[in-house]
Design an enzyme around this catalytic site. Structure first.
Site, PDB file in Angstrom:
ATOM      1  N   PRO A   9       0.781  -0.922  -0.081  1.00  0.00           N
ATOM      2  CA  PRO A   9      -0.061   0.054   0.110  1.00  0.00           C
ATOM      3  C   PRO A   9       0.819   1.170   0.132  1.00  0.00           C
ATOM      4  CG  PRO A   9      -0.444  -1.191   2.040  1.00  0.00           C
ATOM      5  CD  PRO A   9       0.475  -2.119   1.221  1.00  0.00           C
ATOM      6  N   ARG A  17       5.267  11.980  -3.392  1.00  0.00           N
ATOM      7  CA  ARG A  17       4.982  12.367  -1.907  1.00  0.00           C
ATOM      8  C   ARG A  17       6.012  12.212  -1.233  1.00  0.00           C
ATOM      9  NH1 ARG A  17       1.228  14.294  -4.394  1.00  0.00           N
ATOM     10  NH2 ARG A  17      -0.834  14.264  -4.113  1.00  0.00           N
ATOM     11  N   GLU A  95      12.379  -9.571   2.440  1.00  0.00           N
ATOM     12  CA  GLU A  95      11.480  -8.102   2.850  1.00  0.00           C
ATOM     13  C   GLU A  95      12.699  -7.014   2.642  1.00  0.00           C
ATOM     14  OE1 GLU A  95      10.308  -8.691   6.925  1.00  0.00           O
ATOM     15  OE2 GLU A  95       9.777  -6.470   6.976  1.00  0.00           O
ATOM     16  N   HIS A  97      12.642  -2.682   2.954  1.00  0.00           N
ATOM     17  CA  HIS A  97      11.877  -1.557   3.147  1.00  0.00           C
ATOM     18  C   HIS A  97      13.030  -0.390   2.542  1.00  0.00           C
ATOM     19  CE1 HIS A  97       8.968  -3.210   5.361  1.00  0.00           C
ATOM     20  NE2 HIS A  97       9.855  -4.122   6.045  1.00  0.00           N
ATOM     21  N   ARG A 104      12.672   4.722  12.956  1.00  0.00           N
ATOM     22  CA  ARG A 104      11.323   5.521  12.677  1.00  0.00           C
ATOM     23  C   ARG A 104      10.470   5.160  14.119  1.00  0.00           C
ATOM     24  NH1 ARG A 104       8.958   5.345   6.887  1.00  0.00           N
ATOM     25  NH2 ARG A 104       7.793   6.886   7.666  1.00  0.00           N
ATOM     26  N   ARG A 108       6.790   1.019  13.923  1.00  0.00           N
ATOM     27  CA  ARG A 108       7.239   0.376  12.720  1.00  0.00           C
ATOM     28  C   ARG A 108       8.440  -0.834  12.846  1.00  0.00           C
ATOM     29  NH1 ARG A 108       5.208   3.698   8.619  1.00  0.00           N
ATOM     30  NH2 ARG A 108       4.733   5.870   9.381  1.00  0.00           N
TER      31      ARG A 108
HETATM   32  O1  CA2 Z   1      10.270   2.206   4.337  1.00  0.00           O
HETATM   33  C1  CA2 Z   1       9.463   1.350   3.565  1.00  0.00           C
HETATM   34  O2  CA2 Z   1       9.785   0.811   2.504  1.00  0.00           O
HETATM   35  C2  CA2 Z   1       8.160   1.064   4.242  1.00  0.00           C
HETATM   36  O3  CA2 Z   1       7.668  -0.177   4.017  1.00  0.00           O
HETATM   37  C3  CA2 Z   1       7.059   2.184   3.662  1.00  0.00           C
HETATM   38  C4  CA2 Z   1       5.802   1.981   4.269  1.00  0.00           C
HETATM   39  C5  CA2 Z   1       5.624   1.931   5.723  1.00  0.00           C
HETATM   40  O4  CA2 Z   1       4.652   2.166   6.272  1.00  0.00           O
HETATM   41  C6  CA2 Z   1       6.742   1.085   6.365  1.00  0.00           C
HETATM   42  O5  CA2 Z   1       6.716   1.300   7.726  1.00  0.00           O
HETATM   43  C7  CA2 Z   1       8.203   1.260   5.888  1.00  0.00           C
HETATM   44  C8  CA2 Z   1       4.913   3.184   3.767  1.00  0.00           C
HETATM   45  C9  CA2 Z   1       4.879   3.240   2.309  1.00  0.00           C
HETATM   46  C10 CA2 Z   1       4.194   4.793   1.952  1.00  0.00           C
HETATM   47  O6  CA2 Z   1       4.856   4.958   0.931  1.00  0.00           O
HETATM   48  C11 CA2 Z   1       4.835   6.354   0.382  1.00  0.00           C
HETATM   49  C12 CA2 Z   1       5.699   6.707  -0.626  1.00  0.00           C
HETATM   50  C13 CA2 Z   1       5.577   7.928  -1.131  1.00  0.00           C
HETATM   51  C14 CA2 Z   1       4.880   8.795  -0.385  1.00  0.00           C
HETATM   52  C15 CA2 Z   1       4.056   8.670   0.526  1.00  0.00           C
HETATM   53  C16 CA2 Z   1       4.129   7.333   1.100  1.00  0.00           C
END
Ligand code: CA2
Length: 146
Positions: A9, A17, A95, A97, A104, A108
């Site tokens: 997601p 963003r 996995e 990230h 963070r 998380r």
């Molecule tokens: O750091 C990562 O890749 C995460 O999986 C990204 C997730 C976050 O909930 C995890 O804790 C860490 C959030 C993805 C949101 O992606 C966005 C990208 C651009 C702008 C806003 C959100």
């Protein structure tokens, strides 16, 4: 060799963003550079904002692909269903990230997925996806040296 990158997601918003956390490149642009770099691999990409669609994709490819690079986004921290799917399939999962989840917010710091994955790469930006693919290439080479 077939490898798939699966993004969860909100990762469709990459480059659009919050560039200070996630960078300014769109994932589709980055994916094109990966395809050029790994032209010897059949590289696939799937993104969904829906947990059930991520589960369906894992079931669909999880017995035939050589590797799965999974950034499950926020489902990382909530989804026992994704953990169960990773445990049920035979294709290994790395996995990834983009951000360092341990640097963070506290919520998380825990991943439901890590224990069922081959490993985790966190905090190395988009480079993490490339490193995960390199791992699969190396691992397959070491297990089938010719
Ligand atoms: O750091 C990562 O890749 C995460 O999986 C990204 C997730 C976050 O909930 C995890 O804790 C860490 C959030 C993805 C949101 O992606 C966005 C990208 C651009 C702008 C806003 C959100």
């Amino acid at each position: 060799m077939k490898i798939i990158i699966i993004n969860g997601p909100n990762l469709n918003l990459l480059g659009k963003r919050e560039p200070e956390i996630y960078g300014s490149q769109t994932f589709l642009d980055y994916f094109a550079t990966l395809q050029a770099k790994f032209s010897d691999i059949e590289l696939h990409y799937f993104q969904s904002n829906h947990e059930g669609e991520l589960l369906d994709k894992l079931h669909e490819i999880g017995f035939s692909f050589s590797g799965i690079v999974l950034n499950a986004g926020a489902y990382t921290h909530t989804s026992i269903a994704l953990r169960d799917a990773i445990a049920a399939i035979t294709t290994p999962v790395v996995e990834v990230h983009i951000s360092n989840i341990y640097a963070r917010e506290e919520f998380r710091h825990h991943s439901y997925l890590t224990a069922k994955c081959a490993g985790i790469i966190s905090g190395l930006g988009l480079k993490g996806y490339e490193l995960a693919i390199q791992y699969f290439k190396l691992d397959l080479f070491l297990n089938n040296p010719q």
